[in-house]
Scaffold this motif. Structure first.
Motif, PDB file in Angstrom:
ATOM      1  N   ARG A  62      51.472  47.797  33.836  1.00  0.00           N
ATOM      2  CA  ARG A  62      50.980  46.483  34.264  1.00  0.00           C
ATOM      3  C   ARG A  62      52.103  45.700  34.920  1.00  0.00           C
ATOM      4  O   ARG A  62      53.232  45.661  34.424  1.00  0.00           O
ATOM      5  CB  ARG A  62      50.422  45.699  33.079  1.00  0.00           C
TER       6      ARG A  62
ATOM      7  N   THR B  79      47.576  40.139  38.725  1.00  0.00           N
ATOM      8  CA  THR B  79      47.964  40.972  37.590  1.00  0.00           C
ATOM      9  C   THR B  79      47.298  42.329  37.772  1.00  0.00           C
ATOM     10  O   THR B  79      46.064  42.428  37.800  1.00  0.00           O
ATOM     11  CB  THR B  79      47.532  40.327  36.267  1.00  0.00           C
TER      12      THR B  79
ATOM     13  N   THR C 241      46.948  46.453  36.824  1.00  0.00           N
ATOM     14  CA  THR C 241      47.155  47.517  35.849  1.00  0.00           C
ATOM     15  C   THR C 241      46.876  48.860  36.513  1.00  0.00           C
ATOM     16  O   THR C 241      45.776  49.088  37.026  1.00  0.00           O
ATOM     17  CB  THR C 241      46.234  47.344  34.629  1.00  0.00           C
TER      18      THR C 241
ATOM     19  N   GLU D 280      46.157  52.492  35.915  1.00  0.00           N
ATOM     20  CA  GLU D 280      45.719  53.377  34.837  1.00  0.00           C
ATOM     21  C   GLU D 280      46.084  54.826  35.110  1.00  0.00           C
ATOM     22  O   GLU D 280      46.411  55.578  34.181  1.00  0.00           O
ATOM     23  CB  GLU D 280      44.205  53.254  34.648  1.00  0.00           C
TER      24      GLU D 280
ATOM     25  N   GLY E  66      43.245  51.805  39.199  1.00  0.00           N
ATOM     26  CA  GLY E  66      43.323  50.830  38.118  1.00  0.00           C
ATOM     27  C   GLY E  66      42.462  49.623  38.390  1.00  0.00           C
ATOM     28  O   GLY E  66      41.413  49.719  39.037  1.00  0.00           O
TER      29      GLY E  66
ATOM     30  N   TYR F  62      42.664  44.972  38.840  1.00  0.00           N
ATOM     31  CA  TYR F  62      43.503  43.788  39.008  1.00  0.00           C
ATOM     32  C   TYR F  62      42.700  42.531  38.695  1.00  0.00           C
ATOM     33  O   TYR F  62      41.460  42.531  38.720  1.00  0.00           O
ATOM     34  CB  TYR F  62      44.078  43.724  40.431  1.00  0.00           C
TER      35      TYR F  62
END
Length: 314
Positions: A91, A99, A101, A103, A213, A215
């Motif tokens: 992250r 923000t 992340t 994965e 991922g 956000y």
């Protein structure tokens, strides 16, 4: 490095890749993006000067004549201070306040190798752009899979690295007949049939970079999924005198006497700014290229020289 030098180097290696971007070992379709905006720290001599003379090149050789090497080991590592490892991946917060992340994330380290000093000597008398091209062209052909162009110091096969997990790993080790080397070249490029450690959960064939991922925008609890892929190539080319460990070259050479040395090459990719500039509203091709360029820009190479115990007959 000045903006002029960086721009010249970028164009030089891009041109080199364009000239050789024909994957001879594979039947993957031709990828015109493989010769896209490529970053390299080639030819520090190009900084600030519009012309380069033989005297300049001779002065360079006198300042750093290269290192006699007979073995090399390459190590891939990751660094970050602001990004965080979380249960579902990596992250970070980018410069747009998102923000993000990651994965799942994979990078193909296609090849790492040393660059013979002869490649740089042959470039004497050329313009800065031409010299950077001449320096970059030999190692760049490695990405095209032309075995007769690959220096024996090169890693044997492409490796997939798990960016989301961030674990260090060996990229390979080689022993070879001793030679004089002046630079280190690190290349990321698309996965092919010889790539090691291809993941089971993603079809990475033909790709260089894969990020998946979600956000969140500032103040927004809703998460939006994303997928970033890139099939182009990118590289770093760093002089050994700039990359060597702080222990210094002279002391190591004195300890080794007349024996060739071993290069321990550590390639570190910083992740804090991997997704800077990204809004996820970009065209998918432009997005993938921008992220790969961010990764290359944040790559550093350090070399530790030690006496070599390996002996390979010339």
């Amino acid at each position: 490095m000045s903006t002029v030098a960086r721009t010249s180097s970028r164009r030089a290696l891009a041109l080199a890749l364009a000239l050789v971007a024909c994957d001879a070992r594979d039947e993957a379709p031709a990828d015109t993006d493989a010769a896209g905006a490529t970053d390299t720290d080639a030819d520090a001599d190009a900084a600030g000067d519009d012309e380069t003379t033989d005297a300049d090149a001779d002065a360079d050789a006198a300042t750093f004549p290269g290192v006699t090497l007979a073995a090399a080991a390459y190590h891939g590592t990751w660094s970050y201070s602001q990004a965080q490892r979380v249960d579902d991946g990596l992250r970070l917060v980018n410069d747009r306040g998102l923000t993000i992340t990651i994965e799942r994330g994979y990078l193909v380290s296609y090849r790492a190798q040393l660059v013979p000093c002869a490649t740089q000597v042959a470039a004497r008398g050329l313009s800065p752009l031409e010299r950077a091209l001449a320096t970059a062209l030999a190692p760049a052909t490695a990405w095209a899979g032309h075995g007769d162009s690959v220096d024996p110091s090169a890693t044997r096969s492409p490796q997939v690295e798990d960016l989301a997990a961030g674990a260090p790993r060996s990229l390979g080790a080689t022993s070879f007949a001793s030679g004089r080397y002046c630079s280190v070249h690190y290349l990321v490029g698309r996965a092919d049939s010889l790539t090691a450690d291809l993941p089971d959960d993603v079809d990475l064939y033909g790709l260089t970079l894969y990020l998946e991922g979600y956000y969140q925008a500032p103040g927004d609890d809703a998460a939006t999924s994303f997928l970033v892929t890139e099939s182009g190539a990118s590289a770093r080319l760093v002089d050994l005198d700039e990359a060597r460990d702080d222990d210094g070259l002279a002391r190591v050479e004195a300890d080794a006497g007349d024996e060739p040395l071993r290069a321990e090459v550590t390639i570190t990719r910083a992740l804090d700014h991997l997704l800077d500039g990204v809004t996820f509203e970009e065209d998918s091709d432009a997005l993938g290229r921008a992220v790969l360029d961010n990764l290359t820009d944040a790559t550093t190479i350090r070399v530790t020289l030690t006496p070599s115990d390996d002996r390979v007959a010339p």
